[in-house]
Write a protein that holds these residues in place. Structure first.
Motif, PDB file in Angstrom:
ATOM      1  N   GLN A 180       0.849  -1.194   0.023  1.00 18.01           N
ATOM      2  CA  GLN A 180      -0.082   0.030   0.062  1.00 18.01           C
ATOM      3  C   GLN A 180       0.858   1.330  -0.054  1.00 18.01           C
ATOM      4  OE1 GLN A 180      -2.971   1.220   3.417  1.00 18.01           O
ATOM      5  NE2 GLN A 180      -4.111  -0.114   1.983  1.00 18.01           N
ATOM      6  N   TRP A 181       0.529   2.187  -0.713  1.00  9.53           N
ATOM      7  CA  TRP A 181       1.180   3.435  -0.855  1.00  9.53           C
ATOM      8  C   TRP A 181       0.116   4.696  -0.595  1.00  9.53           C
ATOM      9  CZ3 TRP A 181       1.232  -0.534  -4.332  1.00  9.53           C
ATOM     10  CH2 TRP A 181       2.479  -1.143  -4.362  1.00  9.53           C
ATOM     11  N   ARG A 182       0.825   5.706   0.200  1.00  8.84           N
ATOM     12  CA  ARG A 182      -0.133   6.892   0.522  1.00  8.84           C
ATOM     13  C   ARG A 182       0.522   7.969   0.045  1.00  8.84           C
ATOM     14  NH1 ARG A 182      -3.250   5.792   5.342  1.00  8.84           N
ATOM     15  NH2 ARG A 182      -3.520   3.171   5.621  1.00  8.84           N
ATOM     16  N   ILE A 183      -0.160   8.856  -0.762  1.00 11.32           N
ATOM     17  CA  ILE A 183       0.578  10.171  -1.165  1.00 11.32           C
ATOM     18  C   ILE A 183      -0.289  11.208  -0.421  1.00 11.32           C
ATOM     19  CG2 ILE A 183       0.813  11.356  -3.087  1.00 11.32           C
ATOM     20  CD1 ILE A 183       0.134   7.761  -3.655  1.00 11.32           C
ATOM     21  N   ARG A 184       0.314  11.902   0.268  1.00 12.13           N
ATOM     22  CA  ARG A 184      -0.322  12.691   1.041  1.00 12.13           C
ATOM     23  C   ARG A 184      -0.381  14.290   0.435  1.00 12.13           C
ATOM     24  NH1 ARG A 184       2.491  10.521   5.796  1.00 12.13           N
ATOM     25  NH2 ARG A 184       3.909  12.206   5.395  1.00 12.13           N
ATOM     26  N   ASN A 185      -1.205  15.205   0.676  1.00 12.24           N
ATOM     27  CA  ASN A 185      -1.232  16.462   0.075  1.00 12.24           C
ATOM     28  C   ASN A 185      -1.705  16.591  -1.356  1.00 12.24           C
ATOM     29  OD1 ASN A 185      -0.276  17.533   2.463  1.00 12.24           O
ATOM     30  ND2 ASN A 185       2.050  17.596   1.791  1.00 12.24           N
ATOM     31  N   LEU A 186      -2.703  15.758  -1.597  1.00  9.95           N
ATOM     32  CA  LEU A 186      -3.297  15.771  -2.976  1.00  9.95           C
ATOM     33  C   LEU A 186      -4.836  16.152  -2.781  1.00  9.95           C
ATOM     34  CD1 LEU A 186      -2.003  12.479  -4.722  1.00  9.95           C
ATOM     35  CD2 LEU A 186      -1.093  14.723  -5.201  1.00  9.95           C
ATOM     36  N   PRO A 187      -5.149  17.368  -3.005  1.00  9.70           N
ATOM     37  CA  PRO A 187      -6.574  17.761  -2.644  1.00  9.70           C
ATOM     38  C   PRO A 187      -7.341  17.853  -3.657  1.00  9.70           C
ATOM     39  CG  PRO A 187      -5.062  19.494  -3.298  1.00  9.70           C
ATOM     40  CD  PRO A 187      -4.156  18.437  -3.441  1.00  9.70           C
ATOM     41  N   TYR A 188      -7.257  16.963  -4.730  1.00 10.94           N
ATOM     42  CA  TYR A 188      -8.294  16.738  -5.886  1.00 10.94           C
ATOM     43  C   TYR A 188      -9.238  15.635  -5.678  1.00 10.94           C
ATOM     44  CZ  TYR A 188      -3.709  18.646  -7.164  1.00 10.94           C
ATOM     45  OH  TYR A 188      -2.327  19.260  -7.353  1.00 10.94           O
ATOM     46  N   PRO A 189     -10.344  15.744  -6.389  1.00  2.21           N
ATOM     47  CA  PRO A 189     -11.452  14.785  -6.089  1.00  2.21           C
ATOM     48  C   PRO A 189     -10.972  13.438  -6.944  1.00  2.21           C
ATOM     49  CG  PRO A 189     -12.163  16.405  -7.829  1.00  2.21           C
ATOM     50  CD  PRO A 189     -10.765  17.082  -7.340  1.00  2.21           C
ATOM     51  N   LYS A 190     -11.721  12.237  -6.191  1.00  2.00           N
ATOM     52  CA  LYS A 190     -11.097  11.048  -6.651  1.00  2.00           C
ATOM     53  C   LYS A 190     -11.198  10.796  -8.162  1.00  2.00           C
ATOM     54  CE  LYS A 190     -11.777   6.022  -6.020  1.00  2.00           C
ATOM     55  NZ  LYS A 190     -12.843   4.898  -5.477  1.00  2.00           N
ATOM     56  N   GLU A 191     -12.424  11.330  -8.778  1.00  2.00           N
ATOM     57  CA  GLU A 191     -12.550  11.107 -10.302  1.00  2.00           C
ATOM     58  C   GLU A 191     -11.190  11.719 -11.105  1.00  2.00           C
ATOM     59  OE1 GLU A 191     -15.298  14.341  -8.798  1.00  2.00           O
ATOM     60  OE2 GLU A 191     -14.840  12.121  -8.094  1.00  2.00           O
ATOM     61  N   VAL A 192     -10.505  12.382 -10.701  1.00  2.00           N
ATOM     62  CA  VAL A 192      -9.333  13.123 -11.088  1.00  2.00           C
ATOM     63  C   VAL A 192      -8.119  12.075 -11.316  1.00  2.00           C
ATOM     64  CG1 VAL A 192      -7.452  14.913 -10.998  1.00  2.00           C
ATOM     65  CG2 VAL A 192      -9.858  15.590 -10.670  1.00  2.00           C
ATOM     66  N   PHE A 193      -8.019  11.048 -10.610  1.00  2.00           N
ATOM     67  CA  PHE A 193      -7.109  10.305 -10.590  1.00  2.00           C
ATOM     68  C   PHE A 193      -7.242   8.718 -11.447  1.00  2.00           C
ATOM     69  CE2 PHE A 193      -6.962  12.509  -6.576  1.00  2.00           C
ATOM     70  CZ  PHE A 193      -5.728  12.794  -6.581  1.00  2.00           C
ATOM     71  N   SER A 194      -6.295   8.524 -11.973  1.00  2.00           N
ATOM     72  CA  SER A 194      -6.045   7.366 -12.566  1.00  2.00           C
ATOM     73  C   SER A 194      -4.863   6.335 -12.199  1.00  2.00           C
ATOM     74  CB  SER A 194      -6.156   7.361 -14.005  1.00  2.00           C
ATOM     75  OG  SER A 194      -4.881   7.692 -14.701  1.00  2.00           O
TER      76      SER A 194
END
Length: 204
Positions: A104-118
Motif C-alpha cells: 500500500q502506498w499513501r500520497i499525502r497533500n493531493l487535494p483533488y477529487p477522486k475522479e481526477v485520478f487514474s
C-alpha cells in the motif's frame, strides 16, 4: 523458481534481532555485502519499516534508502545539517505502508477529487503509474517485492481510494508473497531477540 531464490537469500543472510519500543527490529547482512533493516510491530506482526544500505560504485558506504515506511525527508536531514533547505510541507509526500494482505502506498497533500485520478499497471515496464486528468500529479513506481521474486504484475490486484487529501493505492499481495512472508516471520520469531542495551546480539 525466483521466489525460492529470494527466500534462499533471506535464509542464508546473517540476521540480528533486537526487541525495542514495541518493535521487532531485524538487521540482515547479505553475502554480497548489502544490508537490509526491517521493523515489525510486536502485537500485529505488521511490517513498519524496510530500508536498504547499499555500497556506492566505489565501494564506500552509501545511505539508507527507505522502501517501506516514512521517507527520509529534507526536514529530517535538516536536524543533522541545519544548512539543508526544508521541503515545502504542502508538496505531495509519497510513502509505502503495507497491510498484511496488500502492498500500500499513501500520497499525502493531493487535494483533488477522486475522479481526477487514474492508477494503472504497465506490465512491460514492471511498474504502476498514478496520474491526474488535471496534469497536477504524475508518479511511476515499481514494486520491489514482485521484482525480487520475478512475479508478473496483475492489473486486477490494483485499487485506490481518496480521502482527507490522501490517495491510497493498494496492490493485493499474490499468494506466493503471502506464503514467503509467513515463512519468514516464523523464522524471525525463532531468532533470539535481545533487548535494547544488550550488546551480545545473537546472529543466525
Amino acid at each position: 523458481m525466483a521466489v525460492q531464490c529470494w527466500a534462499d537469500l533471506l535464509k542464508s543472510s546473517r540476521k540480528t534481532a533486537l526487541i525495542h519500543d514495541g518493535k521487532r527490529k531485524i538487521h540482515y547482512l547479505f553475502t554480497d555485502g548489502k544490508q537490509m533493516a526491517e521493523e515489525y510491530d510486536l502485537k500485529t506482526d505488521e511490517l513498519i519499516v524496510r530500508k536498504w544500505l547499499c555500497k556506492s560504485a566505489l565501494g564506500a558506504q552509501g545511505q539508507w534508502e527507505v522502501e517501506v515506511g516514512e521517507p527520509l525527508t529534507a526536514a529530517a536531514a535538516a536536524s543533522v545539517d541545519s544548512e539543508v533547505i526544508k521541503e515545502n510541507c504542502s508538496n505531495p509526500v509519497f510513502m509505502r505502508k503495507d497491510t498484511k494482505t496488500s502492498f500500500q502506498w499513501r500520497i499525502r497533500n493531493l487535494p483533488y477529487p477522486k475522479e481526477v485520478f487514474s492508477v494503472s499497471v504497465e506490465p512491460s515496464e514492471r511498474c504502476c503509474i498514478i496520474k491526474t486528468s488535471n496534469k497536477k500529479y504524475y508518479k511511476k513506481f515499481s514494486i520491489p517485492d514482485l521484482d525480487r521474486s520475478q512475479l508478473l504484475l496483475d492489473c486486477s490486484a490494483l485499487s485506490f481510494t481518496h480521502a482527507n487529501n490522501t490517495l491510497i493505492v493498494s496492490y493485493k499481495k499474490p499468494k506466493e508473497i503471502l506464503t514467503l512472508e509467513q515463512e519468514l516471520l516464523r523464522e524471525l520469531k525463532k531468532l533470539k531477540g535481545t533487548s535494547e542495551g544488550d550488546v551480545d546480539c545473537k546472529t543466525q
